[in-house]
Design an enzyme around this catalytic site. Sequence first.
Site: not given
Ligand code: AMP
Length: 220
Positions: A127, A88, A172, A161, A13
């Site tokens: 990554r 989400r 996740r 990360r 994404k």
């Molecule tokens: P991402 O970078 O999108 O993979 O997000 C990393 C982490 O941030 C996720 O595993 C969640 O813990 C939190 N997170 C990011 N976006 C959201 C969202 N829209 N709702 C809830 N938690 C989020």
Amino acid sequence: MRLILLGPPGAGKGTQAKHLQDRYGIAQISTGEMLRAEVAAGSPVGHEAKAVMESGRLVSDDIIIRMLGHRVEQPDAAKGFILDGFPRTVPQAEALERLLAEKCMHLDAVIELRVDDAVLVARISGRFTCNNCGAGYHDTFKPTARAGVCDVCGGHEFIRRADDTKETVAARLDAYHRQTAPLLPYYASRGILRAVDGMADIDEVARQTQMVLSGLRTDI
Ligand code: AMP
């Protein structure tokens, strides 16, 4: 143009959102990146989110919806945006619908990046990104041309990360299937869901995404 990129962690994404940002000049809005910035700044939101993120669970809808509400008010989002990692959950999608309706705006498309779980684990656990310019790499699939040197800016510092570990990836993915996948029928019922093959290489995914967008009637 207002888009959502929907898909499990590691589906690509962020990569595709950056590509679309460059191509259309619309803002990439990543709630994950915003939260990581809050954690790095040591803000109250960052304190609350840190442990949740590291466990692979989702941060509360209240925090996320408030954060997103402020973000879409920023001038760079006026022309449109690509939402990456939001919504989400169904309550987040409902909040977004209300927010856009208040502004007499609508979503043009929700693009699902389809990738099998087995592929995601391998993708995520290798990554890393350049700490200077943010260019993304992978130990196996996309290493730097010269070991330890960023291809784009020549930087020498790379970051991984905290939640890109094998253990956290399982949590996740579980959160994705339980809480986020219900958004697929939600958007399908609104007639705006389109799927692309996220297993293809980056350029092919971009090409398929482009094909979807060229079929939309928008100004951009
Ligand atoms: P991402 O970078 O999108 O993979 O997000 C990393 C982490 O941030 C996720 O595993 C969640 O813990 C939190 N997170 C990011 N976006 C959201 C969202 N829209 N709702 C809830 N938690 C989020």
